[in-house]
Design a protein around this motif. Structure first.
Motif, short mmCIF file in Angstrom:
data_model
loop_
_atom_site.label_atom_id
_atom_site.label_comp_id
_atom_site.label_asym_id
_atom_site.label_seq_id
_atom_site.Cartn_x
_atom_site.Cartn_y
_atom_site.Cartn_z
N LYS A 145 -0.58 -0.78 3.31
CA LYS A 145 -1.07 -2.18 3.21
C LYS A 145 0.02 -2.77 1.98
O LYS A 145 0.25 -3.84 2.35
N THR A 146 -0.36 -2.24 0.83
CA THR A 146 0.09 -2.75 -0.31
C THR A 146 1.50 -2.79 -0.40
O THR A 146 2.48 -3.51 -0.81
N ILE A 147 2.24 -1.36 0.37
CA ILE A 147 3.72 -1.62 0.25
C ILE A 147 4.18 -2.73 1.35
O ILE A 147 5.29 -3.25 0.94
N GLY A 148 3.41 -3.07 2.56
CA GLY A 148 3.81 -3.76 3.46
C GLY A 148 4.16 -5.05 2.77
O GLY A 148 4.80 -5.74 2.95
N GLU A 149 2.88 -5.50 1.92
CA GLU A 149 2.85 -6.77 1.20
C GLU A 149 4.07 -7.01 0.40
O GLU A 149 4.68 -8.19 0.11
N PHE A 150 4.41 -5.75 -0.46
CA PHE A 150 5.25 -5.96 -1.27
C PHE A 150 6.72 -6.06 -0.58
O PHE A 150 7.50 -6.89 -1.21
N ILE A 151 7.02 -5.43 0.41
CA ILE A 151 8.27 -5.67 0.96
C ILE A 151 8.31 -6.94 1.56
O ILE A 151 9.44 -7.46 1.78
N LYS A 204 6.82 -9.70 0.55
CA LYS A 204 7.16 -10.67 -0.46
C LYS A 204 8.61 -10.67 -1.09
O LYS A 204 9.12 -11.67 -1.16
N ARG A 205 9.05 -9.45 -1.11
CA ARG A 205 10.49 -9.28 -1.71
C ARG A 205 11.33 -10.08 -0.66
O ARG A 205 12.43 -10.46 -1.08
N ARG A 206 11.18 -9.63 0.63
CA ARG A 206 12.05 -10.04 1.75
C ARG A 206 12.10 -11.76 1.60
O ARG A 206 13.18 -12.35 1.58
N GLN A 207 11.01 -12.21 1.40
CA GLN A 207 10.83 -13.76 1.37
C GLN A 207 11.63 -14.25 0.01
O GLN A 207 12.30 -15.25 0.25
N ILE A 208 11.29 -13.62 -0.95
CA ILE A 208 11.96 -13.90 -2.19
C ILE A 208 13.57 -14.11 -2.08
O ILE A 208 14.34 -14.97 -2.55
N THR A 235 14.72 -1.07 12.84
CA THR A 235 14.25 -2.08 14.09
C THR A 235 13.30 -3.28 13.52
O THR A 235 12.65 -2.69 12.50
N THR A 236 13.63 -4.52 14.14
CA THR A 236 12.75 -5.49 13.50
C THR A 236 11.07 -4.94 13.86
O THR A 236 10.21 -5.39 13.00
N LYS A 237 10.89 -4.51 15.07
CA LYS A 237 9.35 -3.90 15.07
C LYS A 237 9.12 -3.00 13.88
O LYS A 237 7.92 -3.09 13.48
N THR A 238 9.93 -2.12 13.47
CA THR A 238 9.55 -1.24 12.36
C THR A 238 9.06 -2.20 11.01
O THR A 238 8.10 -1.76 10.44
N ILE A 239 10.07 -3.08 10.74
CA ILE A 239 9.62 -4.01 9.47
C ILE A 239 8.24 -4.66 9.92
O ILE A 239 7.80 -4.67 9.01
N HIS A 240 8.28 -5.16 10.96
CA HIS A 240 6.91 -6.13 11.16
C HIS A 240 5.94 -5.06 10.95
O HIS A 240 4.85 -5.67 10.34
N MET A 241 6.00 -3.79 11.53
CA MET A 241 4.70 -2.92 11.60
C MET A 241 4.46 -2.65 9.85
O MET A 241 3.33 -2.59 9.56
N GLN A 268 2.83 -5.55 8.03
CA GLN A 268 1.60 -5.84 8.68
C GLN A 268 0.55 -4.46 8.11
O GLN A 268 -0.74 -4.76 8.04
N GLY A 269 1.16 -3.61 7.38
CA GLY A 269 0.38 -2.47 7.15
C GLY A 269 -0.09 -1.47 7.98
O GLY A 269 -0.98 -0.83 8.06
N ASN A 270 0.61 -1.71 9.16
CA ASN A 270 0.37 -0.87 10.70
C ASN A 270 1.18 0.47 10.49
O ASN A 270 0.83 1.17 11.33
N GLY A 271 2.12 0.18 9.93
CA GLY A 271 3.14 1.38 10.17
C GLY A 271 3.03 2.64 9.08
O GLY A 271 2.12 2.65 8.08
#
Length: 69
Positions: free
Chosen positions: A4-10, A12-16, A31-37, A40-43
Motif C-alpha cells: 500500500k505504501t509503495i502504491g501511494e509513493f508511485i 504521488k510521484r506520477r502526479q508530480i 498495463t494500465t490495469k497493473t499500474i492501477h492495482m 491502489q495497494g491491491n497488486g
C-alpha cells in the motif's frame, strides 16, 4: 515498506511528474490495469515491475539489511 505504501509513493510521484496512468503505462511497457492495482495497494508487483516504474519515475530501489535487535 508494504504494498500500500509503495502504491501511494508511485501514485504521488506520477502526479508530480504530471503523468496519467495511461502515460505511465506506455512509458513503462506495463498495463494500465497493473499500474492501477499497484497504486491502489491491491497488486503484488515483482522486482522487475518496480524496476520498470523506477526508470520512468526517476527513483531508485535500494535494498538494505535490516538490523535485528
Amino acid at each position: 515498506m508494504n504494498v500500500k505504501t509503495i502504491g501511494e509513493f508511485i501514485r504521488k510521484r506520477r502526479q508530480i511528474l504530471n503523468l496519467r496512468q495511461e502515460d505511465l503505462s506506455e512509458l513503462s511497457k506495463l498495463t494500465t490495469k497493473t499500474i492501477h492495482m499497484i497504486e491502489q495497494g491491491n497488486g503484488n508487483p515483482s522486482f522487475a515491475t518496480l524496476e520498470k516504474l523506477s526508470e520512468v519515475l526517476g527513483f531508485e530501489i535500494v535494498l538494505k539489511i535490516k538490523q535485528v535487535n
